[in-house]
Scaffold this active site. Structure first.
Site, PDB file in Angstrom:
ATOM      1  N   TYR A 284       0.816  -1.219   0.000  1.00 16.73           N
ATOM      2  CA  TYR A 284       0.000   0.000   0.000  1.00 16.73           C
ATOM      3  C   TYR A 284       0.844   1.262   0.000  1.00 16.73           C
ATOM      4  O   TYR A 284       0.430   2.293  -0.506  1.00 16.73           O
ATOM      5  CB  TYR A 284      -1.017  -0.036   1.144  1.00 16.73           C
ATOM      6  CG  TYR A 284      -2.224  -0.841   0.718  1.00 16.73           C
ATOM      7  CD1 TYR A 284      -3.182  -0.269  -0.106  1.00 16.73           C
ATOM      8  CD2 TYR A 284      -2.367  -2.178   1.050  1.00 16.73           C
ATOM      9  CE1 TYR A 284      -4.263  -0.991  -0.576  1.00 16.73           C
ATOM     10  CE2 TYR A 284      -3.445  -2.917   0.592  1.00 16.73           C
ATOM     11  CZ  TYR A 284      -4.402  -2.309  -0.217  1.00 16.73           C
ATOM     12  OH  TYR A 284      -5.454  -3.023  -0.694  1.00 16.73           O
ATOM     13  N   HIS A 437      -5.636  -2.650   6.572  1.00 13.77           N
ATOM     14  CA  HIS A 437      -4.976  -3.687   5.781  1.00 13.77           C
ATOM     15  C   HIS A 437      -4.053  -4.566   6.622  1.00 13.77           C
ATOM     16  O   HIS A 437      -3.291  -5.365   6.087  1.00 13.77           O
ATOM     17  CB  HIS A 437      -4.211  -3.062   4.614  1.00 13.77           C
ATOM     18  CG  HIS A 437      -5.133  -2.478   3.589  1.00 13.77           C
ATOM     19  ND1 HIS A 437      -6.025  -3.255   2.897  1.00 13.77           N
ATOM     20  CD2 HIS A 437      -5.340  -1.206   3.171  1.00 13.77           C
ATOM     21  CE1 HIS A 437      -6.723  -2.484   2.076  1.00 13.77           C
ATOM     22  NE2 HIS A 437      -6.343  -1.235   2.236  1.00 13.77           N
TER      23      HIS A 437
END
Lengths: 755, 755
Positions: A284, A437
């Site tokens: 990410y 996440h």
């Protein structure tokens, strides 16, 4: 175009520019070339001049330009395609709109560099098609997102669109008439920016990679339009948002957290540690890096007074360095948290990251070697700087060393360490949760050699953008399997995930560094503690990568010490990849397979076989590609040794059916798992020679295990004895320790001893 | 040494030779350089002169020489190590003795080329160590082999030793004293040759790759010693052997078969087809190729009157061409029968095969491109010829086209066809049994793209030379799994393997070519029949690789027609590799896994899931590496669709746990399985773009299926209709056919129609 020699390409450009500059302009609009204030965002007027002067003489830049021209020309041939939004990612309308914003950004650049109005016209026609469509659009018909967009199913992708389209607009701004600009801004850009901000505060007013894209989208178009109100929202967030604490997004992440700074600055402050580690992990971070850096470049150009690259002690540039260090030998990012394997520094976001970091970070020649591998540059000042550096032969190898990256805004929320020795890379995660996440995998690790996974981290359960697999989005197995503790190379207690697998608990805590030491080139070591994952249970894991002449290659010591308030069951899996060669224990395979458990990820593991230790050492060896590996672990007589395989309760074949070796220690209060993982030998399918196919260890033993110290003795096949001791309570580097084990006294300074 | 530039290496040799040639000889023996008749076997006196003249000026030869010198020098440093034989392959004594013969062969060559007695002394010392040890040796203590050696556990490896050592002996023959030669021959070479021939007729007097090694070993030493009796045995076999018909070797192969020619000529006659296909398959052909060709080179040099390279219409050189064509895009041999994956034309045996084929086969410039990839040559005349060819830039690409290789001594026992189109390679096996290394897999195929296996052939169940896995030998799962029919992409009837899985039946039969046609570059097609595998059941399978503008890449048509005397169950598996993307049918996965059956390989398959066709088409798609594949098959409503995985009843983890999609048609007498396999689209983990992820087919239907004709209609997503028809009874190329399907008449010449 790729087949042409550099000389031909150069010739082409020189001729092209000559022709372009001689022709009389056919621009029907009222601004003419070289007047006005744009481009100013990423390309600048001065930068474009520099680029034009160097064209034909900077091979990697010229090649990228030729490739880009070929790509854009092919799209121009297809005409303007702006379909009514309908699909999820992977579907036609999604992919078409995505292609559009990527291409018009490039077309804008080509217009500036090549001075050919064909590209300006394409950008204009495309933007006007959107200006016509946008006011007619309801929110996107797909209802899956917590923040639906208009062009795409989620505001995130709408924001992507605006980040790129703002750049395209900037490139043709002066070329368009005032009336044209007014139409575009009134019908498209301003309502677009307001929709993804004021219209979706739950998306815009957060600390999250989604919000970063939202903030940057609004900020970029604000800079082009010189709109202070939008810029303020972009930088500092919306003043009011009426969001309730406790709201969640699709991934289970919190939307509203009190007391956080918001907007671009907030998104820079919170998720980045002072070392440049981004709390969601490299996959990410890579995704967020593009908006962070492209907006930083824009701010640098338009608002130099903000000194954005110096913000938080230069955290943006440190982020690039951290990210490059979070990749393996092939440049693939380690798949921490929800990371998809195979994402690497060859992605476009890292091309711009490397180029920007080079230009604004002191022209570090090591970055040139990465750029050379990437084999393309950004078509702006930063890419030009890279191209000139490469042309002048300035590059140096980017040498990855062991590194310990702190996590948390202030760098005090654990971290991620990468121990490196020869071709081995050990990734040790003892970080904070990683926002929505994050995985429940405190003190987990993965082991890599020459870019291959030896002990894997599963990564995410998703096939990004492959529509057949759940629309390309997160699969339910991401929650039921990939995030669970048992899916990782760390200890699961009583078959429950860390923090009960609950985000609201997990996100409050982080592991803590106990010590990290890479000073001795032969001993790279990291030790970290976790005391919150299971209340009442304390865990201290020490991982060391040691180079020793009695071993063919560096080996890993893994000491996992557990102290608990009552008896528990401890499961420690090793997700080896490859084929089992030999075990020193007997195991029973089953005529019928059953799942290993019912929940917390256990329901996804088939129990293929089980056995008991044959001696006080358990030896498990496997072959991965052409190398051999052996895990040697000190066993308790009652340990259960389980061979498992991922894939049970997987009705849609969403999981990879990969194996695991699990050490299960039942009915135990305090204990230490002590293991060594060796990489050794090789096998060639061509010569059919198996070299050094066996472990170099004859015995491994915990010779001392107290509150204060844990010591492991390793006896090698050369009949040498190695002792590894760590001080469990005192991590100071200058403390002197004297202890006696058997008849022998050990005397050392610092937190560990190895000899 | 590898890091040195070619110039430096050249300089080194020029200096080295100059020094060598100027020094006074320190040879204490009575023959001096340039006298006598040796070397004559592989190196020749004239050849050595040529080599010396060219040294320093033939980069690939110089590089190989430098590498060889470095390798041999390192071994000389270690001294002479000749341990008492004890271990199986993979163990120390085995590997040490193996290393010895490889190194002395090289040392002999270095002595000749570099004229440095260090190498002659090393060969001499090594041979004398063996001459001292050999007379004291009983047969090898390991009892596993049907023909135990003395140095190694099997005569096969003893023969390897002699093939190499004979070359070493030839190189130092003239340099040794007469007495030394007499000692070596009396104590070592003659008893050695007699032990592996007269002492082991069950090994020596057969048609088998083992015997080839035995014959060649005896033949090579016979040529060096000029021993006619041994040479005759080598070429024509032993006159008497007292072997009984029906004896078996360890792999279950027959030892004695009446009426076969024996010896080297017998081994050339029987297993090679006129096209150069070797009946055991490419993995064993590769292994046999070295003795075949090295002995051919020796016979060419010493007995040119035999015209060995012209024998059987040049079958040895055709064999090299066949073997190269039996490799995939990466040079890996297709793993037919007992083939270990990963063996490729980079193996040493293929270096000599390519060099010899170049020199004695008309200097085909395409072979130079293979040699260039191999990046080394044999250090003799043949390697020199290659090196000069490469240096002169003569190489042309080795273009692999579709090829149909007949099997059987006379080329009338079926064959193996490889259909190639763009990056796809389809391997269709309809051959004879393949001796003791054959599998029960009539009409099976495998599909490959860009060197990746898309639909795999399992290969063997063995880890060659990895001692931990069954001593590096065949594992019992080779018999219970790898050889069984269900392990292959072909039909198993009533869960019984072909020929009841019995070697004595299977080896009597072969499939038959129905037709092969590669004339149309867009349609590569092969059809073959099998009528003996299941008495009463006739099978005709047609596989075509078709390039059609309505499909992104070439696709495979698979028509499997079965006619039986009663109702049966037909299982047709596809061993896809990769991850399932989507199916158009629903399937049930199980909470508990059970094996698919009890025997004939079925006991090794877990039944993971099962379903019924959703429509008259079943669509199954998967991703392999970065490409998508879709199998579309015409379904019967009662078909069972099974998802299975290899690995049940595998107590030692000897099998790879790979998946299969099985179409099961129960209670059926005559039927046709009609399928298309498409390769399409791509996925990049870096750009995260999925392109063309879906099949191009909307419907596939058998529109006609009579005794005489089978026709399939394919409707594409472009709404075009394709018709594929084959004539089932008449394969003549000039027969005109007219048939009517529905309202439409089809009129064509030859065995198939496609439009």
């Amino acid at each position: 175009m790729k087949k042409f020699s550099i000389q031909l390409i150069a010739l082409f450009f020189i001729s092209f520019i000559a022709i372009s500059c001689n022709k009389t302009t056919e621009n029907a609009n009222d601004d003419v070339e070289n007047e006005g204030s744009h481009p100013k965002l990423i390309l600048t007027k001065q930068g474009v001049d520099n680029i034009r002067k160097n064209l034909g003489n900077v091979p990697i830049f010229d090649k990228t330009l030729a490739d880009t021209k070929a790509e854009v020309d092919a799209e121009i041939e297809l005409g303007i395609l702006v379909p009514i939004p309908k699909d999820l990612s992977g579907g036609y309308t999604h992919e078409r709109h995505k292609k559009n914003f990527i291409i018009i950004q490039k077309a804008g650049v080509l217009f500036q560099i090549l001075n050919d109005e064909k590209y300006a016209n394409y950008v204009k026609d495309m933007l006007f098609a959107y200006a016509k469509l946008y006011p007619t659009l309801p929110v996107h018909p797909q209802t899956r997102s917590y923040a639906r967009g208009k062009i795409f199913w989620q505001c995130l992708n709408d924001s992507n669109w605006l980040v790129y389209s703002a750049q395209a607009y900037d490139c043709v701004y002066d070329w368009l008439s005032k009336e044209e600009r007014e139409t575009l801004e009134k019908d498209l850009f301003i309502p677009f920016a307001k929709f993804i901000s004021e219209g979706n505060p739950q998306f815009f007013n957060r600390v999250h990679n989604h919000s970063t894209w939202g903030n940057v989208a609004v900020g970029m178009i604000a800079l082009v339009m010189d709109n202070d109100e939008l810029l303020d929202n972009a930088l500092n967030g919306l003043k009011t948002d009426n969001l309730n604490t406790g709201m969640r997004d699709n991934d289970g992440g919190f939307i509203k957290v009190e007391g956080l700074r918001l907007g671009f600055f907030g998104n820079l402050d919170e998720p980045f540690s002072p070392d440049g580690y981004y709390n969601e992990g490299p996959y990410y971070q890579r995704y967020a890096m593009y908006p962070f850096l492209i907006f930083a470049e824009a701010l640098h150009n338009v608002k130099p007074e903000l000194k954005i690259f110096e913000y938080k002690d230069g955290v943006l540039l440190k982020g690039v360095d951290a990210l490059l260090n979070l990749s393996d030998a092939d440049g693939d990012f380690f798949p921490l948290n929800d990371g998809q394997k195979g994402m690497s520094y060859y992605t476009a976001a890292l091309v711009s990251a490397v180029d920007i970091a080079y230009k604004f970070g002191g022209e570090n020649p090591e970055l040139l070697s990465i750029a050379k591998k990437q084999d393309r540059v950004v078509l702006d000042d930063t890419g030009l700087a890279i191209a000139i550096g490469i042309k002048e032969g300035l590059e140096k190898p980017f040498t990855k060393k062991s590194v310990n990256l702190s996590d948390g805004k202030k760098g005090d929320e654990g971290g991620v360490g990468i121990l490196r020795s020869d071709n081995l890379e050990l990734v040790y995660k003892y970080a904070s949760h990683g926002s929505s996440h994050g995985h429940y995998d405190k003190l987990s690790f993965s082991l890599h050699e020459k870019g291959n996974e030896v002990l894997q981290d599963y990564g995410l359960a998703r096939f990004v953008n492959i529509e057949q697999k759940g629309g390309g989005n997160y699969l339910k197995e991401n929650q039921t399997w990939a995030k669970q503790t048992i899916a990782h190379n760390t200890i699961t207690v009583n078959e429950e995930s860390h923090f009960e697998g609950k985000f609201e608990i997990g996100t409050k805590h982080h592991s803590d560094l106990y010590f990290y030491d890479d000073k001795n080139p032969n001993i790279q070591i990291l030790s970290a503690a976790e005391v919150n994952a299971y209340p009442g249970t304390e865990m201290l894991r020490t991982l060391a990568l040691i180079k020793d002449e009695d071993f063919e290659r560096p080996f890993t010591i893994d000491l996992f010490k557990i102290k608990s308030d009552s008896k528990k069951q401890y499961d420690l899996p090793y997700y080896y990849l490859g084929h089992i060669m030999k075990t020193n224990f007997e195991f029973e395979t089953y005529d019928q397979l059953n799942p290993l458990g019912k929940k917390n990820g256990y329901q996804h593991l088939w129990k293929e076989a089980s056995g008991k230790p044959a001696t006080d050492n358990t030896v498990f060896s496997w072959k991965n590609k052409d190398l051999f590996y052996t895990l040697t672990t000190a066993s308790n007589a009652n340990d259960e040794l389980i061979l498992a395989r991922i894939g049970a309760n997987d009705p849609e074949y969403n999981l990879r059916k990969e194996p695991s070796f699990i050490i299960r220690r039942k009915n135990t209060q305090n204990t230490t798992f002590a293991s060594v993982i060796e990489s050794h030998g090789s096998y060639s399918s061509v010569s059919e020679l198996a070299l050094n196919a066996y472990s170099s260890i004859t015995n491994l033993k915990i010779v001392l295990d107290t509150e204060a110290y844990t010591a492991v003795e390793i006896i090698t096949k050369k009949n040498t004895t190695k002792i590894f001791i760590i001080s469990n309570k005192d991590n100071s580097t200058d403390k002197n320790h004297i202890i006696k084990i058997g008849n022998k006294e050990y005397n050392w300074k610092g937190s560990y001893y190895y000899k």
